[in-house]
Structures are given as structure tokens and as C-alpha cells.
Design a protein around this motif. Structure first.
Motif, PDB file in Angstrom:
ATOM      1  N   ARG A  47      -6.566   1.410   2.987  1.00  0.00           N
ATOM      2  CA  ARG A  47      -5.984   2.013   1.784  1.00  0.00           C
ATOM      3  C   ARG A  47      -6.905   1.851   0.564  1.00  0.00           C
ATOM      4  O   ARG A  47      -7.221   2.823  -0.117  1.00  0.00           O
ATOM      5  CB  ARG A  47      -4.623   1.349   1.503  1.00  0.00           C
ATOM      6  CG  ARG A  47      -3.980   1.722   0.198  1.00  0.00           C
ATOM      7  CD  ARG A  47      -3.438   3.123   0.235  1.00  0.00           C
ATOM      8  NE  ARG A  47      -2.763   3.469  -1.006  1.00  0.00           N
ATOM      9  CZ  ARG A  47      -2.622   4.700  -1.439  1.00  0.00           C
ATOM     10  NH1 ARG A  47      -3.110   5.699  -0.733  1.00  0.00           N
ATOM     11  NH2 ARG A  47      -1.998   4.958  -2.561  1.00  0.00           N
ATOM     12  N   LEU A  91      -1.453   7.192   3.316  1.00  0.00           N
ATOM     13  CA  LEU A  91      -0.623   6.495   4.301  1.00  0.00           C
ATOM     14  C   LEU A  91      -0.667   7.175   5.667  1.00  0.00           C
ATOM     15  O   LEU A  91      -0.710   6.517   6.715  1.00  0.00           O
ATOM     16  CB  LEU A  91       0.825   6.413   3.792  1.00  0.00           C
ATOM     17  CG  LEU A  91       1.029   5.647   2.473  1.00  0.00           C
ATOM     18  CD1 LEU A  91       2.503   5.593   2.111  1.00  0.00           C
ATOM     19  CD2 LEU A  91       0.457   4.242   2.562  1.00  0.00           C
ATOM     20  N   LYS A 108       3.592   1.241   5.768  1.00  0.00           N
ATOM     21  CA  LYS A 108       4.178   0.871   4.468  1.00  0.00           C
ATOM     22  C   LYS A 108       4.560  -0.605   4.443  1.00  0.00           C
ATOM     23  O   LYS A 108       4.336  -1.306   3.449  1.00  0.00           O
ATOM     24  CB  LYS A 108       5.420   1.722   4.200  1.00  0.00           C
ATOM     25  CG  LYS A 108       5.110   3.095   3.665  1.00  0.00           C
ATOM     26  CD  LYS A 108       6.395   3.798   3.277  1.00  0.00           C
ATOM     27  CE  LYS A 108       6.102   5.115   2.591  1.00  0.00           C
ATOM     28  NZ  LYS A 108       7.328   5.841   2.231  1.00  0.00           N
ATOM     29  N   LEU A 143       1.377  -2.698   4.263  1.00  0.00           N
ATOM     30  CA  LEU A 143       0.709  -2.519   2.972  1.00  0.00           C
ATOM     31  C   LEU A 143       1.492  -3.226   1.867  1.00  0.00           C
ATOM     32  O   LEU A 143       0.904  -3.897   1.007  1.00  0.00           O
ATOM     33  CB  LEU A 143       0.587  -1.020   2.670  1.00  0.00           C
ATOM     34  CG  LEU A 143      -0.313  -0.640   1.500  1.00  0.00           C
ATOM     35  CD1 LEU A 143      -1.716  -1.187   1.674  1.00  0.00           C
ATOM     36  CD2 LEU A 143      -0.376   0.872   1.344  1.00  0.00           C
TER      37      LEU A 143
END
Lengths: 200, 149
Positions: A159, A166, A181, A184
Motif C-alpha cells: 500500500r 486495495l 483491509k 492494513l
């Protein structure tokens, strides 16, 4: 706003699919343009996934060769950058496994011999104490990045260092977006806490 | 909810989620929240380190391309050689089968046939009928295989 968006990326107007198709047929020039376009992504990713002291250049070179040799297997479903990132991540995993390496964790905050970006601030910068604190903050962030569990570190690097979105990360790691998600979010939580504590 | 972004909201923004409505407006306008977000991004960027110099990038790229193109040429040669070998293996047996086999010729039969021709007309193998007629008409006429018969 991703980190990579603030850096200069070598963007050209050429159709990437066309370049891939030409390179697949052995066109060296097309292959070179493909690499040029994405090489910084690979450098940043590999440098941040392998421990310090590992030969980043050879890992990047091997990633490129694997990618070019694997072009016949590249399906148009993924973007080339995701696909390349997947190869780089797998190669780093291989190397870490083969050598039983652990990601780099500095012993001292900001104690690297290697000069950091903040070392190049103009001499006229008014507050040396502030500079030292900023350098320490960078050291702490690096240390925390090195401490992240494997998958979190990969997601974080994809990222913030490779600049993938994503969906691209999900494709590169072969997981769903929800998983990306979650990893992250946890990674950001940890690193942000450390960064905010350390930042002047 | 008009306060600053919560920790969760800030983490969500940094993780790629979009804020909606008032919260998005707040982030847009609030210097404190923007500073927290940008401070994190700057710290991460600094932690990422510098990009490699251009000569390094050129060298690595060139080495990869050389390794790739060298191998693809070698691979192509290998495939050509393999294809040629397969073709030979398939075609050769057929070609051998179709060619007249020296072992299949009956030498005795051929010799017998030659003897028969010579017995009928010993000179027939050496000259045409016209010549024979001119040079040795009588013999040609009496020969069983002669044109006079």
C-alpha cells in the motif's frame, strides 16, 4: 492519499496491454518499457520486505526475469503492477524462508549508519533538536515496520511503498479485499501510534 | 459529530476508506486532523528510504533483460532442435519403408531376363535395329527377335 502518489512515477501514455503482448512475443524494447514503468515499485517493495544487508539489486533483477519469463502465463484480469508485485512478494518470501532471515529491526532508534532522507535537510534548518527528533521518529517507524507480522508487513508495503490500491493488493496476495483491509488497518494502527509518539 | 477524527476514523482513512458527509468535510477543513494524516504519511515515506540512483536502476534492468532475452533465444533453439528431432523420428521410418530395398531385388531373375534377351539377339543391346539391318541384314533377318520376323 498514498505515499506513492507523492513521488514521481514514470507514467507513459502507452497501452500497457500492448506492451505486454509485444514483450510476450520477445520484443526487448517493449519489455524494457514495461520494466521502466514499474521498476520503482519493485525496488521499494523488495527493499522494505527483505532485511537490511540482503542483496536488493539481485532480488529485483530476479523479480524482473521471473516476470518476463512468466509473461505467457500473465492473464489480463490483473494489472501488470499487481502481478509484478505478487512475484516480488513471493520472491522475498522464498529468500526469507531459504535463508531463515528475519526482517530488519534496528536495535537503536534512528541509529543507522546509512543516511536517511532527513539527513539531507538544508544546514540552515533552524532547529537541530527538532531534526534529531524527526530522525528518531523515522528510526522508530522503521523498527515498528520490521516488527509487523509477515502478512501485515506485506500489505503495508504494497500500500504505502508500492502504491497499490486495495484491489491490487488483494490480487497480488491472492486474498479478498476484506482481508487486506483488516491487515492494513492493524498495521496502520501500530505504525501510526509509534509515529505520533515519536514525531516532534 | 463535529469533533476531530477518532483514532478509528483516522486509521480507516489511512487504510484507504473514504469518509462520508460531515466527517469528510471536517477532514477537509481541520488543520489538526490533516496534520495527523499527513504526518503519518511523511513518516512512512521517510522510513521507506531513498529510491535507487538511475545508474543502479539502469544496470539492474539491463541485466534482467539480457538474462531474459538470452534464455529465450536458447529456449527457442532448443525447441527448434527438439522439433527437428521429433520430425525425423516420425518421418524417417516411413521414408525407409517406401524406398526400394536392395534386399528385395531378385538378382537371379534379373540375370535370367538379361540372358533371355541376349540369347534372342546378342547385338540388340549394342546397336539399334536400323544399324543391325544395314550392317548384318542376313543375321538380323534370321534372328528370332529381329524386326524381319
Amino acid at each position: 492519499m498514498a505515499i506513492a502518489a507523492r513521488r514521481e512515477w514514470p507514467v507513459k501514455a502507452e497501452d500497457e496491454n500492448e506492451l505486454v503482448e509485444l514483450a510476450r512475443r520477445g520484443d526487448r524494447d517493449a519489455a524494457e518499457r514495461l520494466l521502466l514503468r514499474h521498476e520503482l515499485l519493485v525496488f521499494r517493495l523488495v527493499r522494505n520486505l527483505l532485511p537490511r544487508g540482503e542483496d536488493v539489486e539481485s532480488a529485483v533483477q530476479e523479480t524482473f526475469v521471473r516476470a518476463l519469463r512468466g509473461l505467457p502465463r500473465f492473464a489480463g484480469g490483473a494489472t501488470f503492477s499487481s502481478w509484478l508485485a505478487a512475484i516480488a512478494v513471493n520472491l522475498c518470501r522464498d529468500r526469507l524462508r531459504r535463508h531463515r532471515l528475519v526482517p530488519f529491526v534496528p536495535l537503536e532508534d534512528g541509529g543507522d549508519d546509512e543516511p536517511g532522507p532527513l539527513d539531507f535537510l538544508p544546514a540552515a534548518t533552524p532547529d537541530p533538536e527538532r531534526q534529531a527528533m524527526a530522525r528518531q521518529a523515522v528510526g522508530r517507524v522503521r523498527r515498528e515496520l520490521g516488527r509487523l507480522p509477515g502478512r501485515q508487513r506485506e500489505v503495508f508495503a504494497l500500500r504505502f511503498f508500492a502504491g497499490l490500491d486495495l484491489e491490487g493488493i488483494a490480487v497480488a496476495l491472492g486474498v479478498d479485499i476484506g482481508t487486506v483491509k483488516t491487515h492494513l488497518h492493524r498495521g496502520v494502527q501500530r505504525v501510526r501510534r509509534v509515529a505520533e509518539e515519536a514525531l516532534p | 459529530m463535529n469533533g476531530h477524527l477518532t483514532e478509528d476514523e483516522l486509521d480507516a482513512v489511512l487504510s484507504g476508506d473514504d469518509l462520508v458527509g460531515e466527517r469528510a468535510d471536517h477532514l477537509q477543513e481541520c488543520l489538526v486532523c490533516r496534520r495527523r494524516r499527513d504526518g503519518f504519511l511523511a513518516a512512512v515515506e521517510d522510513a521507506a528510504g531513498d529510491d535507487p540512483e538511475l545508474p543502479t536502476r539502469d544496470r539492474v534492468r539491463a541485466a534482467a533483460l539480457t538474462e531474459w532475452s538470452g534464455r529465450s533465444t536458447a529456449a527457442r533453439r532448443w525447441w527448434l532442435a527438439a522439433a527437428a528431432a521429433v520430425l525425423l523420428a516420425v518421418v524417417l521410418p516411413f521414408a525407409i519403408q517406401r524406398a526400394p530395398s536392395p534386399a528385395g531385388v531378385d538378382a537371379d531373375a534379373v540375370l535370367r531376363q538379361v540372358d533371355e534377351v541376349l540369347a534372342r539377339d546378342p547385338l540388340a543391346v549394342m546397336a539399334s535395329e536400323d544399324v543391325l539391318e544395314t550392317v548384318v541384314p542376313a543375321q538380323a533377318a534370321t534372328t528370332p527377335g529381329g524386326s524381319a520376323s
